[in-house]
Write an enzyme that holds these catalytic residues in place. Structure first.
Site, PDB file in Angstrom:
ATOM      1  N   PHE A 125      -9.169   1.930 -17.363  1.00  0.00           N
ATOM      2  CA  PHE A 125      -9.556   0.879 -16.418  1.00  0.00           C
ATOM      3  C   PHE A 125     -10.795   1.362 -15.684  1.00  0.00           C
ATOM      4  O   PHE A 125     -10.756   2.381 -14.989  1.00  0.00           O
ATOM      5  CB  PHE A 125      -8.450   0.579 -15.409  1.00  0.00           C
ATOM      6  CG  PHE A 125      -8.812  -0.554 -14.478  1.00  0.00           C
ATOM      7  CD1 PHE A 125      -8.572  -1.864 -14.830  1.00  0.00           C
ATOM      8  CD2 PHE A 125      -9.433  -0.296 -13.259  1.00  0.00           C
ATOM      9  CE1 PHE A 125      -8.926  -2.916 -13.994  1.00  0.00           C
ATOM     10  CE2 PHE A 125      -9.794  -1.325 -12.412  1.00  0.00           C
ATOM     11  CZ  PHE A 125      -9.539  -2.641 -12.772  1.00  0.00           C
ATOM     12  N   ASP A 211     -15.056   9.023 -14.934  1.00  0.00           N
ATOM     13  CA  ASP A 211     -14.682   8.053 -13.911  1.00  0.00           C
ATOM     14  C   ASP A 211     -13.646   8.712 -13.010  1.00  0.00           C
ATOM     15  O   ASP A 211     -12.469   8.805 -13.340  1.00  0.00           O
ATOM     16  CB  ASP A 211     -14.111   6.804 -14.585  1.00  0.00           C
ATOM     17  CG  ASP A 211     -13.695   5.737 -13.580  1.00  0.00           C
ATOM     18  OD1 ASP A 211     -13.447   6.069 -12.404  1.00  0.00           O
ATOM     19  OD2 ASP A 211     -13.589   4.561 -13.980  1.00  0.00           O
ATOM     20  N   LYS A 240     -12.913   4.567  -3.894  1.00  0.00           N
ATOM     21  CA  LYS A 240     -11.576   4.679  -3.307  1.00  0.00           C
ATOM     22  C   LYS A 240     -11.560   5.620  -2.099  1.00  0.00           C
ATOM     23  O   LYS A 240     -12.005   5.261  -1.030  1.00  0.00           O
ATOM     24  CB  LYS A 240     -10.562   5.042  -4.386  1.00  0.00           C
ATOM     25  CG  LYS A 240     -10.321   3.893  -5.370  1.00  0.00           C
ATOM     26  CD  LYS A 240      -9.135   4.122  -6.243  1.00  0.00           C
ATOM     27  CE  LYS A 240      -8.898   2.981  -7.227  1.00  0.00           C
ATOM     28  NZ  LYS A 240      -8.391   1.751  -6.611  1.00  0.00           N
TER      29      LYS A 240
END
Length: 395
Positions: A125, A211, A240
Site C-alpha cells: 500500500f 516506503d 504519519k
C-alpha cells in the site's frame, strides 16, 4: 471510523485515550493509523502549534524558513544520508510516494532509458492518488480508476520473485518496497530481503526506494526500519509519525539519487511550511529527550508476549509498536468490533489479522488496560465460534 457497528464522533483526546460526543472513553491503540506518536493533545505538540502559528505559519515555496532548514538537517542526520542527502517536504505519505515515482522516472532518463520499470510488491500500500495507486496492487482500489500509470509492475514479496525479476533482463528504474507491509496485516519482508534487494538494485542500476511512511520516525524502535538491516537505500518516503498528527510528508534521498531533481521538476505549495516543520522538529526533540525509541522497543515486546498467550491468537509479527496479531480464524472484523464495544480501538487490515500502533508514550497502565480488554474481546469471539459439543446429549 466505525466503533462497534456505528460511526463514532470523536470530540477530544488526551494521551492514549479519546472520547466521543456521548462521553464514552476509548483506549486508542491504533494511533490514527500509526500517526499519533506522542498520543493526543501532548503539551509539546499543542504549545508548538500555538507558538509557531502566532509568528509564521505559511510563506509559500518561494522562501525558506529556519524551521524547514532545521527539519531537513534533522532528517538527514537521523537517516544517515551524509552531506549529499537531500530532503523534499510534502503534505502526506501519498505525496511523498508521488515524489518518489518522479525520482524513479528521472533516474531512468539519466540512465539513457526511454522507459524503465517501477516495481512494487504484491500486498503493498503506497497511497490512493493515481500514481501511488499504480504501486498499490489491490483490485478494489485500482479497478475503478483504470487505466493507471504505465510502466509499473508487481512481484510477490519473496526472495525467489526478487531474483527472477532481476534475472529477466528488464530495465528497472526502481524497486519500491515497505520494510513491513502494514495494510497486508503487518507482514515483514523475508529475512535478508532488503540486503539482497540492495545488492541486486545496485548491480542492475536501479534505485532502491523504501516506503517508511508507516515504519519510519521511530515506529519500529529505530528511527527507520532499514537501519536494522545494515543497508543504505537510495531514497525513503516518510509521513504519519513525522509530526505526530500534523500533516507532513517527506522524501529523503541518499548519494547519487540526491542529484536527480533539479529546479522546476517538482514542488509543493504547502509542503514544509514553517508550522508543520516546527511541529516535526518538536516531535523529534521530544522523542530524543524522553528516549522514546527505547520505550517503543520495550513496550512492543511486552505487548507481544502478553497477546501470544490469548485465545484465537496464532502469533504476532512486526517490530516495536507496529504489531500484527495473527488470528487462527478469519474473524478479525468481529474481534475489532468486540474490542471497540469495550472501549478499545484496534484495526483489522485483513480477515485474519489485527493491527495495533499505539503512541510511543504508553506505559504500564496502558499496556494493562489493553491486555485485559483485548483478552475479553477475544474470549467473546472465541466462544461464539467454539465447536459444538455433544457431551451430555443422549445417544
Amino acid at each position: 471510523m466505525s466503533l462497534g457497528g456505528r460511526l463514532a464522533l470523536l470530540t477530544r483526546g488526551e494521551g492514549s485515550h479519546v472520547w466521543d460526543a456521548e462521553g464514552t472513553r476509548y483506549l486508542d491503540f491504533l494511533g490514527g493509523i500509526a500517526v499519533n506518536a506522542l498520543g493526543h493533545a501532548h503539551p509539546v505538540f499543542a504549545e508548538t502549534v500555538a507558538r509557531q502559528a502566532a509568528t509564521l505559519s505559511h510563506v509559500s515555496n518561494y522562501f525558506a524558513t529556519p524551521q524547514q532548514l532545521e527539519l531537513a538537517a534533522r532528517l538527514k542526520e537521523l537517516a544517515g544520508t551524509g552531506e549529499r542527502g537531500r530532503v523534499f517536504l510534502a503534505n502526506s505519505g501519498t505525496e511523498a510516494n508521488e515524489t518518489a515515482i518522479k525520482l524513479a522516472r528521472l533516474h531512468a532518463r539519466k540512465q539513457g532509458w526511454a522507459e524503465g520499470l517501477i516495481v512494487s510488491l504484491e500486498g503493498a500500500f503506497h497511497g490512493r492518488s493515481t500514481g501511488a495507486l499504480a504501486l498499490t496492487p489491490k483490485a478494489a482500489y485500482q479497478d475503478p480508476f483504470r487505466p493507471l500509470l504505465p510502466g509499473v509492475t508487481h512481484i510477490a514479496p519473496t526472495l525467489e520473485a526478487l531474483e527472477e525479476l532481476f534475472a529477466g533482463g528488464e530495465r528497472i528504474s526502481a524497486l519500491v518496497v515497505e520494510p513491513i507491509q502494514g495494510e497486508a496485516g503487518v507482514l515483514p519482508l523475508p529475512e535478508g530481503y532488503l540486503r539482497r534487494a540492495r545488492e541486486l538494485t545496485t548491480a542492475h542500476g536501479a534505485l532502491l526506494i523504501l516506503d517508511e511512511v508507516q515504519t519510519g520516525m521511530g515506529r519500529t524502535g529505530r528511527w527507520f526500519a532499514f537501519q536494522a538491516e545494515g543497508i543504505v537505500p537510495d531514497a525513503i518516503t516518510l509521513a504519519k509519525g513525522i509530526a505526530a498528527g500534523f500533516p507532513l510528508g517527506a522524501l529523503v534521498t541518499f548519494g547519487d539519487a540526491s542529484d536527480l531533481f533539479y529546479p522546476g521538476t517538482h514542488n509543493s505549495t504547502f509542503g514544509g511550511n514553517p508550522l508543520a516543520s516546527a511541529v516535526a522538529n518538536a516531535v523529534i526533540q521530544e522523542i530524543q529527550d524522553r528516549d522514546l525509541l527505547a520505550n517503543v522497543a520495550e513496550r512492543g515486546a511486552q505487548l507481544r508476549e502478553a497477546v501470544e498467550r490469548m485465545p484465537l491468537v496464532a502469533g504476532t509479527r512486526g517490530a516495536g509498536l507496529l504489531i500484527g496479531i495473527a488470528l487462527t480464524k478469519p474473524v478479525a472484523a468481529e474481534v475489532r468490533a468486540a474490542a471497540h464495544a469495550r472501549g478499545l480501538i484496534v484495526n483489522a487490515p485483513t480477515d485474519d489479522a489485527i493491527r495495533i500502533a499505539p503512541a510511543y508514550t504508553i506505559g504500564d497502565d496502558e499496556v494493562a488496560e489493553f491486555t485485559s480488554t483485548f483478552a475479553v474481546a477475544l474470549d467473546e469471539v472465541a466462544s461464539r465460534h467454539a465447536a459444538p459439543t455433544t457431551e451430555g446429549i443422549p445417544a
